[in-house]
Design a protein around this motif. Structure first.
Motif, PDB file in Angstrom:
ATOM      1  N   ALA A  63       1.107   9.665 -20.013  1.00  0.00           N
ATOM      2  CA  ALA A  63       0.359   8.556 -20.635  1.00  0.00           C
ATOM      3  C   ALA A  63       0.105   8.825 -22.111  1.00  0.00           C
ATOM      4  N   ALA A  64       1.074   9.405 -22.794  1.00  0.00           N
ATOM      5  CA  ALA A  64       0.884   9.807 -24.190  1.00  0.00           C
ATOM      6  C   ALA A  64       0.602   8.628 -25.118  1.00  0.00           C
ATOM      7  N   VAL A  65       1.254   7.487 -24.871  1.00  0.00           N
ATOM      8  CA  VAL A  65       1.086   6.341 -25.778  1.00  0.00           C
ATOM      9  C   VAL A  65      -0.350   5.809 -25.758  1.00  0.00           C
ATOM     10  N   PRO A  66      -0.908   5.434 -24.601  1.00  0.00           N
ATOM     11  CA  PRO A  66      -2.292   4.945 -24.628  1.00  0.00           C
ATOM     12  C   PRO A  66      -3.296   6.020 -25.029  1.00  0.00           C
ATOM     13  N   ILE A  67      -3.054   7.280 -24.677  1.00  0.00           N
ATOM     14  CA  ILE A  67      -3.979   8.353 -25.066  1.00  0.00           C
ATOM     15  C   ILE A  67      -3.980   8.531 -26.578  1.00  0.00           C
ATOM     16  N   THR A  68      -2.808   8.475 -27.191  1.00  0.00           N
ATOM     17  CA  THR A  68      -2.727   8.563 -28.656  1.00  0.00           C
ATOM     18  C   THR A  68      -3.466   7.406 -29.306  1.00  0.00           C
ATOM     19  N   ASP A  69      -3.298   6.212 -28.773  1.00  0.00           N
ATOM     20  CA  ASP A  69      -3.965   5.030 -29.318  1.00  0.00           C
ATOM     21  C   ASP A  69      -5.480   5.169 -29.239  1.00  0.00           C
ATOM     22  N   ILE A  70      -5.985   5.704 -28.134  1.00  0.00           N
ATOM     23  CA  ILE A  70      -7.429   5.831 -27.941  1.00  0.00           C
ATOM     24  C   ILE A  70      -8.017   6.942 -28.812  1.00  0.00           C
ATOM     25  N   LEU A  71      -7.381   8.109 -28.805  1.00  0.00           N
ATOM     26  CA  LEU A  71      -7.963   9.277 -29.450  1.00  0.00           C
ATOM     27  C   LEU A  71      -7.706   9.338 -30.953  1.00  0.00           C
ATOM     28  N   LEU A  72      -6.519   8.956 -31.374  1.00  0.00           N
ATOM     29  CA  LEU A  72      -6.176   9.079 -32.788  1.00  0.00           C
ATOM     30  C   LEU A  72      -6.189   7.749 -33.531  1.00  0.00           C
ATOM     31  N   GLY A  73      -6.016   6.654 -32.827  1.00  0.00           N
ATOM     32  CA  GLY A  73      -5.943   5.353 -33.483  1.00  0.00           C
ATOM     33  C   GLY A  73      -4.517   4.849 -33.521  1.00  0.00           C
ATOM     34  N   HIS A  74      -4.377   3.529 -33.625  1.00  0.00           N
ATOM     35  CA  HIS A  74      -3.042   2.925 -33.529  1.00  0.00           C
ATOM     36  C   HIS A  74      -2.135   3.350 -34.681  1.00  0.00           C
ATOM     37  N   GLU A  75      -2.724   3.724 -35.820  1.00  0.00           N
ATOM     38  CA  GLU A  75      -1.898   4.124 -36.960  1.00  0.00           C
ATOM     39  C   GLU A  75      -1.180   5.458 -36.706  1.00  0.00           C
ATOM     40  N   TRP A  89       3.175  -0.377 -15.674  1.00  0.00           N
ATOM     41  CA  TRP A  89       2.675  -1.446 -14.809  1.00  0.00           C
ATOM     42  C   TRP A  89       1.421  -2.113 -15.371  1.00  0.00           C
ATOM     43  N   THR A  90       0.674  -1.394 -16.183  1.00  0.00           N
ATOM     44  CA  THR A  90      -0.598  -1.929 -16.717  1.00  0.00           C
ATOM     45  C   THR A  90      -0.533  -2.151 -18.224  1.00  0.00           C
ATOM     46  N   SER A  91       0.676  -2.299 -18.755  1.00  0.00           N
ATOM     47  CA  SER A  91       0.845  -2.377 -20.212  1.00  0.00           C
ATOM     48  C   SER A  91       0.161  -3.593 -20.836  1.00  0.00           C
ATOM     49  N   HIS A  92      -0.095  -4.632 -20.052  1.00  0.00           N
ATOM     50  CA  HIS A  92      -0.708  -5.854 -20.606  1.00  0.00           C
ATOM     51  C   HIS A  92      -2.232  -5.783 -20.630  1.00  0.00           C
ATOM     52  N   TYR A  93      -2.802  -4.684 -20.159  1.00  0.00           N
ATOM     53  CA  TYR A  93      -4.253  -4.618 -20.031  1.00  0.00           C
ATOM     54  C   TYR A  93      -4.926  -3.669 -21.031  1.00  0.00           C
ATOM     55  N   GLY A  94      -4.166  -3.132 -21.946  1.00  0.00           N
ATOM     56  CA  GLY A  94      -4.754  -2.293 -22.993  1.00  0.00           C
ATOM     57  C   GLY A  94      -4.721  -0.805 -22.666  1.00  0.00           C
ATOM     58  N   SER A  95      -4.980  -0.021 -23.684  1.00  0.00           N
ATOM     59  CA  SER A  95      -4.835   1.435 -23.585  1.00  0.00           C
ATOM     60  C   SER A  95      -5.815   2.070 -22.604  1.00  0.00           C
ATOM     61  N   TRP A  96      -7.047   1.570 -22.557  1.00  0.00           N
ATOM     62  CA  TRP A  96      -8.037   2.174 -21.663  1.00  0.00           C
ATOM     63  C   TRP A  96      -7.636   1.994 -20.201  1.00  0.00           C
ATOM     64  N   VAL A  97      -7.205   0.796 -19.849  1.00  0.00           N
ATOM     65  CA  VAL A  97      -6.786   0.551 -18.474  1.00  0.00           C
ATOM     66  C   VAL A  97      -5.536   1.381 -18.146  1.00  0.00           C
TER      67      VAL A  97
END
Length: 495
Positions: free
Chosen positions: A316-328, A446-454
Motif C-alpha cells: 500500500a505504498a501509494v496511499p501511505i505516501t500520500d497520507i504521510l508525506l503529502g501528494h507532492e 479495489w478501493t481506489s475510488h474511496y481515497g488514501s485513508w480507506v
C-alpha cells in the motif's frame, strides 16, 4: 583488589529480566517511532526535497566519523564477561578523546566534503554537526553501562525524551524559515539531551585513567567491530552517495524521505528486541540449546510483528505516501514499496547480527559485511542507470542475496548451528509477508475510488486476514504457538 562490575549472577531470573526489558523497550520504542513518524509527516510539509537532500549528503559522509567515535567499545563493554571500574573509566576517556579528535577532523574537512558533492553551502552545516561527535563520544560509556546493567527503562526514557526534544526544535525552526538548519539543530539537540540524561540516570562519574587497567581484549573486540561497522556504514550510505553525486540534492531528497520513513523506523522497531537479545544472548553464549532457542524465538517475534507491518507498507505504498508525506511526494511511492520489501528481508535475517556480537565472532562479521557491501554497491551502481527507482531496486535485490551469506559465515564460525531451522523460518515468514503484500496491493486497487485513508485501512485489513488464514498451515500454527508459549513462560518467571 580490583573491584568488579558483575555482568550476570547466573541464569536465575534472566527470563524475568528479558521479558521485563522487552516489554519496556517495545512500549518505549513504539512511542519513539510515533514521534519520528510525526517528524517525517510534519517536516515533509515544511521543508523541500532539496533541504532533505543537502542534509542527507552531510549525514552520509560526515557520519562515518560516528562509527570511529564509538570504536566498537560500547558493544565490547556490554559483551564482556567481567568489567572492572578501572576498565570502564579508561574506556570512557578513550571514547571521549576519539570524539574530540573526530569533531576537529570533521570541522576541518568540511570543505573537502562539500567539494565532493559540489555543494559549497554544505560547509557550515558540516561544521555545526561536528559538535555531535564530541557529545556522543562522551555519552558512549554511560549508555553502555545502562545497557550492561539491563536498565532498559532508563534507556527508553532517554531515547524518547531526546527524540521529542529534537523534533520540537526542528518544527519550531522549520516554521521560522530555517530550512535545512532545522534538521541540523534537531540532531544537535537530540545528542545533547542524550548525554545529559544518560549521565543523570547512570549515577556514575568516571575517575582519572589509571595504569594497569587491562583493555587489550576490549580494543581487539572494538577494532573488529569498528572495521565491520565502517564496511556496514559504507554499504548503508552507498545509495545516498550514488544518488547525491549522480542526480543531485532534489532527487536525493525524494529518495531520502521514504528511506527515513521505512529504514529508520524499521531499525527503531528492531532495536527493542535487539537491545534485550544481545545482552541476554551474551549471558547464554555457553548455554547450548537455550541460546539457539532464544535466537529462534527472537526471529519469530520479528517475523510475525514488524515484518507483517512492512508487508502493509510494501503493498500500500501509494496511499501511505500520500497520507504521510503529502501528494507532492507521490513519486516516492515506488521507492517506499521497494525499500519496505528490503526491510522485510533485513528483519528476518537480523538474528544473525545478534549471534555475531553475542558470540564475539566479530572477525566473521567483518568478513561477511565486506562481501555483502560489495554485492550491494554493485547492484546500486547498476541500478543507477535506471534512475532513483533503479537504485531502490538494486538495494532490494542485494538485500535478498545477502542473507544466505550471513548464515554461511555463522556456520563456519560457530559449532552446532541449527541452520535448517533458521532457513526454513526465513523462507516461511518471507513467503507469508509476500502474500500479505500482494493482498494489500489488491485491496488498494479495489478501493481506489474511496481515497488514501480507506485504501490504507483496507490494505491493513487484508494483511490481517492473510495472517489469520495462514494459521491453517501447521508450521505457521507452530510458530505462533511457540511465541505464545515463550511469552507465557517468561510471564510466569516474571511473576
Amino acid at each position: 583488589m580490583t573491584s568488579r562490575i558483575e555482568q550476570t549472577k547466573g541464569s536465575d531470573g534472566l527470563g524475568r529480566r528479558a521479558v521485563r526489558g522487552a516489554t519496556v523497550t517495545i512500549v518505549g520504542q513504539l512511542g519513539r517511532v510515533l514521534v519520528q513518524t510525526l517528524s517525517v509527516v510534519i517536516l515533509a510539509r515544511l521543508l523541500s526535497p532539496s533541504d532533505y537532500g543537502l542534509f542527507a549528503m552531510v549525514a552520509a559522509v560526515a557520519g562515518i566519523a560516528e562509527v570511529f567515535r564509538d570504536f566498537g567499545l560500547s558493544q565490547a563493554a556490554v559483551q564482556a564477561k567481567t568489567l572492572s571500574k578501572e576498565q570502564r573509566d579508561l574506556l570512557f576517556w578513550i571514547n571521549s578523546a576519539i570524539g574530540v579528535v573526530l569533531a576537529l577532523l570533521v570541522f576541518g574537512g568540511a570543505w573537502v566534503i562539500a567539494g565532493f558533492f559540489r555543494h559549497p553551502e554544505l560547509v557550515p552545516l558540516i561544521q555545526a554537526l561536528s559538535v555531535v561527535f564530541f557529545l556522543n563520544g562522551v555519552a558512549t560509556q554511560f549508555r553502555a553501562s545502562l545497557t550492561r546493567s539491563l536498565r532498559f527503562t532508563a534507556l527508553v526514557v532517554i531515547d524518547f525524551v531526546s527524540t521529542l526534544a529534537g523534533l520540537a526544535t526542528a518544527i519550531g525552526l522549520a516554521f521560522a524559515g530555517f530550512a535545512v538548519w532545522a534538521l541540523v539543530f534537531q540532531l544537535m539537540v537530540q545528542s545533547l539531551v542524550v548525554l545529559i540524561a544518560s549521565v543523570a540516570y547512570c549515577r556514575w562519574l568516571p575517575g582519572l585513567p589509571r595504569r594497569g587497567a587491562e583493555i587489550r581484549s576490549f580494543l581487539r573486540f572494538g577494532w573488529n567491530m569498528v572495521a565491520t561497522q565502517v564496511i556496514t556504514y559504507v554499504g548503508n550510505n552507498a545509495d545516498t552517495v550514488t544518488i547525491g553525486v549522480v542526480f543531485g540534492a532534489a532527487p536525493l531528497g525524494t529518495y531520502n524521505r521514504p528511506y527515513q520513513l521505512v529504514m529508520n523506523i524499521a531499525n527503531q522497531l528492531r532495536a527493542p528486541i535487539s537491545n534485550v537479545a544481545i545482552p541476554v544472548l551474551s549471558r547464554l553464549q555457553d548455554a547450548g540449546y537455550r541460546y539457539w532457542e532464544f535466537a529462534r524465538v527472537g526471529q519469530l517475534a520479528l517475523g510475525y510483528t514488524l515484518v507483517a507491518a512492512l508487508a502493509v507498507a510494501t503493498g500500500a505504498a501509494v496511499p501511505i505516501t500520500d497520507i504521510l508525506l503529502g501528494h507532492e511526494w507521490i513519486d516516492s511511492a515506488p521507492i517506499l514499496s521497494m525499500l519496505s520489501a528490503a526491510a522485510i528481508f533485513q528483519t528476518l535475517a537480523y538474528f544473525g547480527y545478534w549471534i555475531y556480537v553475542s558470540k564475539g565472532i566479530t572477525k566473521a562479521l567483518f568478513n561477511f559485511n565486506l562481501v555483502g557491501v560489495a554485492v550491494k554497491v554493485v547492484f546500486l551502481v547498476v541500478g543507477a542507470f535506471w534512475g532513483v527507482n533503479g537504485v531502490a531496486a538494486g538495494y532490494l535485490i542485494s538485500t535478498l542475496l545477502k542473507w544466505p551469506l550471513s548464515l554461511i559465515w555463522i556456520a563456519r564460525s560457530v559449532e552446532n548451528v541449527p541452520i535448517r531451522v533458521f532457513v526454513v523460518g526465513f523462507l516461511r515468514m518471507s513467503a507469508l509477508a509476500g502474500l500479505g503484500a500482494g493482498g494489500a496491493f489488491l485491496a488498494t486497487l479495489w478501493t481506489s475510488h474511496y481515497g488514501s485513508w480507506v485504501q490504507s485501512i483496507a490494505a491493513l485489513a487484508m494483511v490481517v486476514i492473510v495472517y489469520v488464514v495462514a494459521l491453517v498451515v501447521p508450521s505457521v500454527r507452530r510458530d505462533v504457538g511457540d511465541l505464545v508459549s515463550a511469552a507465557s513462560k517468561l510471564r510466569r518467571e516474571r511473576a
